[in-house]
Design an enzyme around this catalytic site. Structure first.
Site, PDB file in Angstrom:
ATOM      1  N   PRO A 256       0.832  -1.208   0.000  1.00  0.00           N
ATOM      2  CG  PRO A 256      -0.140  -1.129   2.128  1.00  0.00           C
ATOM      3  CD  PRO A 256       0.692  -1.991   1.229  1.00  0.00           C
TER       4      PRO A 256
ATOM      5  CE  LYS B  89       3.869   2.688   2.457  1.00  0.00           C
ATOM      6  NZ  LYS B  89       4.902   1.845   1.819  1.00  0.00           N
TER       7      LYS B  89
END
Ligand SMILES: [Zn+2]
Length: 300
Positions: free
Chosen positions: A2, A61
């Site tokens: 991700p 993130k």
């Protein structure tokens, strides 16, 4: 893995459910998902139950849910998604997910009972309760929270270029101080967060800068152009990552493809450069690869 756009999709999807929600139950199924938490599963469960999550915040993130103050230092639940971590919003009592590690039962005053499930195939991700520390610049710690604080585990991570408090001057100064390859500086999370390998290659291609140009050799005009292209690439990826957004069921999938049709250089080895038609090349770079056009990204 991700990247910033996927993590932002998760944050935006979780936000309505966790803003002002009460944690009514916690179940740790696998303590490997607590590697960044000081304390075991039982302690984690006991420390969260009965507390309220205030919002869903993100920097680069990293994702965190500030917890309503319990009289002492402000704390949060911080999530590191690692290579394959997912935070899923589910109906209460929903069947156990594949690779489910931790489940939080929450009650929201408007949305009722919900479950927040942390699932992780590869167990490099984790959840942790962490203290919030003040941001040195006094600005909000991340997107989605007005608190001028970040989890102590996220303190060393720089703001991402889409953050309104990101310092363009500081970024240019960091480039000007470093003799290493400009791409290495782009990937350095202490300079700017959220720029993964794909976005670095794409921004360098758009700015016509060779990935191995020494950062300090860039003119201030080139540095400004590069930062502009970084923002454009991230915003575009965010907009496309957002197409899978679903307020009820959030799903991060680490699979490539969501942004692939927009790529000009990354993963296009041997294909014609969309600008000049010469083939894109791939070279090894820091255990990964760099993709660029040797004709229009001369640099060095
Ligand atoms: Zn080219």
């Amino acid at each position: 893995m991700p990247e910033l756009p996927e993590v932002e999709v998760v944050r935006a999807g979780l936000a309505p459910a966790v803003t002002g929600a009460l944690v009514t139950g916690v179940e740790v199924l696998d303590e490997r998902a607590l590697t960044r938490h000081t304390g075991g599963g039982t302690q984690f469960e006991g420390a969260l139950v009965g507390r309220r999550t205030q919002s869903a915040a993100r920097r680069g993130k990293f994702l965190w849910l500030p917890l309503e103050e319990s009289g002492e230092d402000a704390e949060c639940l911080v999530a590191h998604l690692g290579m394959s971590g997912q935070l899923l919003l589910r109906e209460p009592g929903a069947p156990c997910e594949r690779h489910e590690r931790i489940r939080l039962d929450i009650h929201h005053p408007d949305h009722g009972d919900l479950a927040v499930v942390f699932a992780d195939q590869r167990t490099f991700g984790s959840l942790a309760i962490d203290v919030l520390v003040a941001t040195p610049d006094g600005a909000a710690g991340g997107r989605g929270s007005r608190l001028a604080a970040v989890p102590s585990q996220v303190r060393h991570i720089a703001r991402d270029p889409l953050d309104p408090a990101f310092s363009d001057t500081g970024f240019r100064a960091a480039l000007g101080r470093r003799a290493s390859a400009v791409k290495r500086v782009l990937l350095d999370q202490t300079v700017a967060s959220g720029i993964g390998n794909i976005y670095a290659d794409e921004a360098l291609w758009a700015a016509r800068i060779h990935p191995e140009t020494p950062a300090l050799a860039l003119s201030s005009r080139a540095a400004g152009r590069l930062l502009g292209e970084v923002r454009t690439v991230l915003e575009k990826a965010l907009a496309e990552g957002g197409t899978s957004f679903d307020a009820q069921y959030v799903n991060v999938n680490g699979q490539a493809g969501y942004f692939a049709h927009s790529l000009n250089a990354y993963g296009r080895t041997g294909e014609p450069c969309p600008r000049c038609g010469r083939p894109i090349v791939r070279v090894a770079f820091m255990n990964r690869s760099s993709h660029f056009c040797p004709a229009c990204q001369r640099g060095r």
